[in-house]
Scaffold this motif. Structure first.
Motif, PDB file in Angstrom:
ATOM      1  N   GLU A  40       0.829  -1.197   0.000  1.00 55.22           N
ATOM      2  CA  GLU A  40       0.000   0.000   0.000  1.00 55.22           C
ATOM      3  C   GLU A  40       0.868   1.254   0.000  1.00 55.22           C
ATOM      4  OE1 GLU A  40      -1.913   0.850   3.875  1.00 55.22           O
ATOM      5  OE2 GLU A  40      -0.913  -0.984   4.580  1.00 55.22           O
ATOM      6  N   PRO A  41       0.391   2.331  -0.624  1.00 51.02           N
ATOM      7  CA  PRO A  41       1.121   3.597  -0.530  1.00 51.02           C
ATOM      8  C   PRO A  41       1.022   4.152   0.875  1.00 51.02           C
ATOM      9  CG  PRO A  41      -0.987   3.919  -1.620  1.00 51.02           C
ATOM     10  CD  PRO A  41      -0.823   2.436  -1.435  1.00 51.02           C
ATOM     11  N   VAL A  42       2.001   4.957   1.250  1.00 51.63           N
ATOM     12  CA  VAL A  42       2.039   5.525   2.589  1.00 51.63           C
ATOM     13  C   VAL A  42       1.011   6.641   2.746  1.00 51.63           C
ATOM     14  CG1 VAL A  42       3.494   6.846   4.178  1.00 51.63           C
ATOM     15  CG2 VAL A  42       4.425   4.841   3.020  1.00 51.63           C
ATOM     16  N   HIS A  43       0.730   7.354   1.653  1.00 46.59           N
ATOM     17  CA  HIS A  43      -0.195   8.486   1.755  1.00 46.59           C
ATOM     18  C   HIS A  43      -1.596   8.006   2.149  1.00 46.59           C
ATOM     19  CE1 HIS A  43      -2.233   7.321  -1.965  1.00 46.59           C
ATOM     20  NE2 HIS A  43      -1.078   7.306  -2.600  1.00 46.59           N
ATOM     21  N   GLY A  44      -2.403   8.913   2.645  1.00 37.82           N
ATOM     22  CA  GLY A  44      -3.766   8.590   3.043  1.00 37.82           C
ATOM     23  C   GLY A  44      -4.748   8.753   1.904  1.00 37.82           C
ATOM     24  N   SER A  45      -6.007   8.884   2.267  1.00 33.73           N
ATOM     25  CA  SER A  45      -7.066   8.929   1.257  1.00 33.73           C
ATOM     26  C   SER A  45      -7.257  10.318   0.648  1.00 33.73           C
ATOM     27  CB  SER A  45      -8.387   8.459   1.875  1.00 33.73           C
ATOM     28  OG  SER A  45      -8.764   9.316   2.954  1.00 33.73           O
ATOM     29  N   ALA A  46      -6.636  11.335   1.236  1.00 32.64           N
ATOM     30  CA  ALA A  46      -6.647  12.705   0.695  1.00 32.64           C
ATOM     31  C   ALA A  46      -8.022  13.119   0.178  1.00 32.64           C
ATOM     32  CB  ALA A  46      -5.604  12.833  -0.420  1.00 32.64           C
ATOM     33  N   PRO A  47      -9.032  13.122   1.039  1.00 35.43           N
ATOM     34  CA  PRO A  47     -10.388  13.429   0.562  1.00 35.43           C
ATOM     35  C   PRO A  47     -10.532  14.813  -0.047  1.00 35.43           C
ATOM     36  CG  PRO A  47     -10.288  13.414   2.969  1.00 35.43           C
ATOM     37  CD  PRO A  47      -8.997  12.850   2.491  1.00 35.43           C
ATOM     38  N   ASP A  48      -9.623  15.746   0.283  1.00 33.31           N
ATOM     39  CA  ASP A  48      -9.733  17.100  -0.252  1.00 33.31           C
ATOM     40  C   ASP A  48      -9.476  17.172  -1.751  1.00 33.31           C
ATOM     41  OD1 ASP A  48      -7.100  16.337   0.584  1.00 33.31           O
ATOM     42  OD2 ASP A  48      -6.429  18.398   0.249  1.00 33.31           O
ATOM     43  N   ILE A  49      -8.784  16.171  -2.307  1.00 35.65           N
ATOM     44  CA  ILE A  49      -8.536  16.180  -3.751  1.00 35.65           C
ATOM     45  C   ILE A  49      -9.151  14.978  -4.457  1.00 35.65           C
ATOM     46  CG2 ILE A  49      -6.416  17.539  -3.550  1.00 35.65           C
ATOM     47  CD1 ILE A  49      -4.854  14.892  -4.023  1.00 35.65           C
ATOM     48  N   ALA A  50      -9.887  14.147  -3.735  1.00 38.61           N
ATOM     49  CA  ALA A  50     -10.475  12.939  -4.331  1.00 38.61           C
ATOM     50  C   ALA A  50     -11.401  13.306  -5.486  1.00 38.61           C
ATOM     51  CB  ALA A  50     -11.234  12.143  -3.275  1.00 38.61           C
ATOM     52  N   GLY A  51     -11.298  12.533  -6.560  1.00 41.52           N
ATOM     53  CA  GLY A  51     -12.169  12.717  -7.708  1.00 41.52           C
ATOM     54  C   GLY A  51     -11.783  13.852  -8.624  1.00 41.52           C
ATOM     55  N   GLN A  52     -10.655  14.509  -8.360  1.00 46.52           N
ATOM     56  CA  GLN A  52     -10.247  15.665  -9.157  1.00 46.52           C
ATOM     57  C   GLN A  52      -9.106  15.366 -10.119  1.00 46.52           C
ATOM     58  OE1 GLN A  52      -9.690  19.203  -6.651  1.00 46.52           O
ATOM     59  NE2 GLN A  52     -10.958  18.242  -5.077  1.00 46.52           N
ATOM     60  N   GLY A  53      -8.601  14.148 -10.126  1.00 43.82           N
ATOM     61  CA  GLY A  53      -7.505  13.814 -11.025  1.00 43.82           C
ATOM     62  C   GLY A  53      -6.188  14.465 -10.645  1.00 43.82           C
ATOM     63  N   LYS A  54      -6.039  14.857  -9.386  1.00 43.71           N
ATOM     64  CA  LYS A  54      -4.813  15.520  -8.934  1.00 43.71           C
ATOM     65  C   LYS A  54      -3.843  14.578  -8.228  1.00 43.71           C
ATOM     66  CE  LYS A  54      -7.014  20.055  -8.194  1.00 43.71           C
ATOM     67  NZ  LYS A  54      -7.303  21.101  -7.178  1.00 43.71           N
ATOM     68  N   ALA A  55      -4.310  13.413  -7.826  1.00 40.95           N
ATOM     69  CA  ALA A  55      -3.504  12.529  -6.984  1.00 40.95           C
ATOM     70  C   ALA A  55      -2.286  11.996  -7.735  1.00 40.95           C
ATOM     71  CB  ALA A  55      -4.354  11.362  -6.492  1.00 40.95           C
ATOM     72  N   ASN A  56      -1.204  11.838  -7.001  1.00 44.12           N
ATOM     73  CA  ASN A  56       0.026  11.261  -7.545  1.00 44.12           C
ATOM     74  C   ASN A  56      -0.065   9.737  -7.410  1.00 44.12           C
ATOM     75  OD1 ASN A  56       2.612  10.464  -8.185  1.00 44.12           O
ATOM     76  ND2 ASN A  56       3.630  11.853  -6.764  1.00 44.12           N
ATOM     77  N   PRO A  57      -0.051   8.990  -8.527  1.00 48.91           N
ATOM     78  CA  PRO A  57      -0.173   7.530  -8.429  1.00 48.91           C
ATOM     79  C   PRO A  57       1.145   6.805  -8.204  1.00 48.91           C
ATOM     80  CG  PRO A  57      -0.119   8.157 -10.730  1.00 48.91           C
ATOM     81  CD  PRO A  57      -0.036   9.447  -9.932  1.00 48.91           C
ATOM     82  N   ILE A  58       2.252   7.541  -8.105  1.00 52.32           N
ATOM     83  CA  ILE A  58       3.565   6.887  -8.095  1.00 52.32           C
ATOM     84  C   ILE A  58       3.748   5.999  -6.870  1.00 52.32           C
ATOM     85  CG2 ILE A  58       6.049   7.309  -7.856  1.00 52.32           C
ATOM     86  CD1 ILE A  58       5.790   9.548  -9.864  1.00 52.32           C
ATOM     87  N   ALA A  59       3.319   6.439  -5.689  1.00 55.54           N
ATOM     88  CA  ALA A  59       3.494   5.611  -4.496  1.00 55.54           C
ATOM     89  C   ALA A  59       2.772   4.279  -4.653  1.00 55.54           C
ATOM     90  CB  ALA A  59       2.991   6.340  -3.258  1.00 55.54           C
ATOM     91  N   CYS A  60       1.579   4.311  -5.246  1.00 59.60           N
ATOM     92  CA  CYS A  60       0.829   3.069  -5.442  1.00 59.60           C
ATOM     93  C   CYS A  60       1.496   2.193  -6.505  1.00 59.60           C
ATOM     94  CB  CYS A  60      -0.611   3.409  -5.825  1.00 59.60           C
ATOM     95  SG  CYS A  60      -1.815   2.131  -5.389  1.00 59.60           S
ATOM     96  N   ILE A  61       2.006   2.834  -7.563  1.00 56.77           N
ATOM     97  CA  ILE A  61       2.722   2.089  -8.601  1.00 56.77           C
ATOM     98  C   ILE A  61       3.983   1.445  -8.029  1.00 56.77           C
ATOM     99  CG2 ILE A  61       4.075   2.388 -10.719  1.00 56.77           C
ATOM    100  CD1 ILE A  61       1.947   4.479 -11.585  1.00 56.77           C
ATOM    101  N   LEU A  62       4.709   2.192  -7.202  1.00 59.51           N
ATOM    102  CA  LEU A  62       5.915   1.633  -6.588  1.00 59.51           C
ATOM    103  C   LEU A  62       5.589   0.550  -5.565  1.00 59.51           C
ATOM    104  CD1 LEU A  62       8.120   4.836  -6.134  1.00 59.51           C
ATOM    105  CD2 LEU A  62       8.394   3.011  -7.827  1.00 59.51           C
ATOM    106  N   SER A  63       4.390   0.597  -4.982  1.00 59.61           N
ATOM    107  CA  SER A  63       3.969  -0.492  -4.094  1.00 59.61           C
ATOM    108  C   SER A  63       3.821  -1.788  -4.896  1.00 59.61           C
ATOM    109  CB  SER A  63       2.651  -0.138  -3.397  1.00 59.61           C
ATOM    110  OG  SER A  63       2.811   0.953  -2.518  1.00 59.61           O
ATOM    111  N   PHE A  64       3.305  -1.674  -6.124  1.00 64.06           N
ATOM    112  CA  PHE A  64       3.242  -2.855  -6.984  1.00 64.06           C
ATOM    113  C   PHE A  64       4.646  -3.335  -7.345  1.00 64.06           C
ATOM    114  CE2 PHE A  64       2.971  -4.622 -11.393  1.00 64.06           C
ATOM    115  CZ  PHE A  64       2.398  -5.829 -11.035  1.00 64.06           C
TER     116      PHE A  64
END
Length: 368
Positions: A284-308
């Motif tokens: 899992e990525p270390v970052h949280g769910s970041a609800p303030d930017i959810a659904g806006q296409g702003k999130a950085n997917p790299i932590a999740c990609i590196l988790s894979f």
């Protein structure tokens, strides 16, 4: 041969957005490298509560026990703040960790050269940083008994118990030593043996395991507070750090900020080997769910990609392919691709979550 199995639990907030880019990477490996996975999906956290009234169903828990690895996005959000403690989204995550007995939490702190100026430390201190903190995850002060808030006379007293068994220390120490053998063959064990009996036992057991089984690995010891200071002073002196649950929580968060952004940091939680030899595992990525930017296409997917990428390396023994993916991320950053969290003081135009996924896939294409 049967394809290795993955259970994706995207969760809440930005979890589904970043996990969508991981799904694209997984598909790329099947299409371009012949590395196929049997992928299933289910709910955890707030999403599970909305659908089933609990943050993790028994059925989903059973699936997690059966698959070769779990990929988790993030859990939580303000919609669930008023729930009973037992129903909060985070309880789903904690249940997974506890019932899968994921006792070794691997938290890498790697500073890509293109992001060295984003760290709070000077470039020469963090450029090329690549350390791994191995945190014991299922025991210690977060789980010890007795615990609670009691009243004595006119005062309330909060009680938490720091408790470790010899076997709990030994198994996480072995994890750290095994990991060091795949890296730079150096382990620093951190505790507070100067003031805590649990720290005294921790140091004794780590020394015994080292002498009996891992004498080829360089071992040092450091008090955890001194370790925190040294992480800020000269972090590149470390390779693998092994420590308990509480100190690991603190030290790994401190190390995380050396790299410049939480959006870059993956993690792995590993348990004992299953019948097929693979460890129980959740990534899992270390970052949280970041609800303030959810659904806006702003999130950085790299932590999740590196988790894979960590799953490729630690669950599926695909170290070369993990390195391919990590190198693709490094190439994308070197080319200047930046999500909003990676923009420096000079500003610029950020790319979206899916555009960062596009860039990583393009770099993967260029690698074959």
């Amino acid at each position: 041969m049967t394809a290795p199995s993955l259970l994706i639990l995207a969760g809440d907030g930005i979890g589904p957005e970043v996990m969508a880019q991981v799904r694209r990477v997984i598909s790329w490996y099947g299409d371009r490298r012949g590395l196929n996975f049997d992928v299933s999906e289910d709910l955890v956290g707030g999403a599970a509560y909305d659908a089933h009234g609990v943050p993790l169903t028994d059925e989903t828990m059973a699936k997690a026990q059966e698959v070769d690895a779990v990929l988790l996005g993030a859990v939580g959000g303000p919609n669930y703040d008023d729930l009973d403690f037992s129903l909060k989204p985070e309880r789903g995550l904690l249940r997974l960790r506890k019932e899968m007995d994921l006792f070794a939490n691997l938290r890498p702190a790697q500073c890509f050269d293109a992001l060295a100026d984003f760290s709070s430390l000077k470039r020469d201190v963090v450029a090329g940083l690549d350390i791994m903190i191995v945190r014991e995850l299922t025991s210690g002060i977060y789980f010890g008994e007795p615990r609670g808030i009691i009243t004595e006379g006119n005062e309330r007293i909060g009680i938490n118990t720091q408790r470790y068994t010899e076997s709990e220390i030994a198994r996480v120490a072995r994890s750290a030593f095994e990991l060091a053998r795949r890296r730079s063959n150096k382990v620093c064990s951190m505790e507070k043996a100067n003031v805590m009996e649990s720290g005294v036992l921790w140091r004794k057991v780590v020394n015994e395991i080292h002498a009996a089984e891992y004498s080829d690995v360089e071992l040092s010891h450091m008090y955890a507070d001194a370790g925190a200071m040294q992480l800020c002073r000269w972090p590149k002196q470390f390779d693998v750090i092994v420590t308990d649950n509480l100190f690991g929580d603190l030290l790994s968060d401190a190390a995380a900020m050396l790299t410049g952004s939480l959006g870059m940091l993956p993690s792995a939680s590993l348990g004992a080997p299953m019948a097929n030899g693979r460890p129980k595992a959740m990534y899992e990525p270390v970052h949280g769910s970041a609800p303030d930017i959810a659904g806006q296409g702003k999130a950085n997917p790299i932590a999740c990609i590196l988790s894979f990428a960590m799953a490729l390396r630690y669950s599926f023994d695909e170290g070369e392919e993990a390195t391919r993916l990590e190198s693709a991320v490094e190439a994308v950053l070197a080319q200047g691709a930046r999500t909003a969290d990676l923009l420096g003081p000079e500003g610029g135009t950020p790319i979206s979550t899916s555009e960062m996924g596009d860039a990583v896939l393009a770099a993967l294409d260029a690698s074959v």
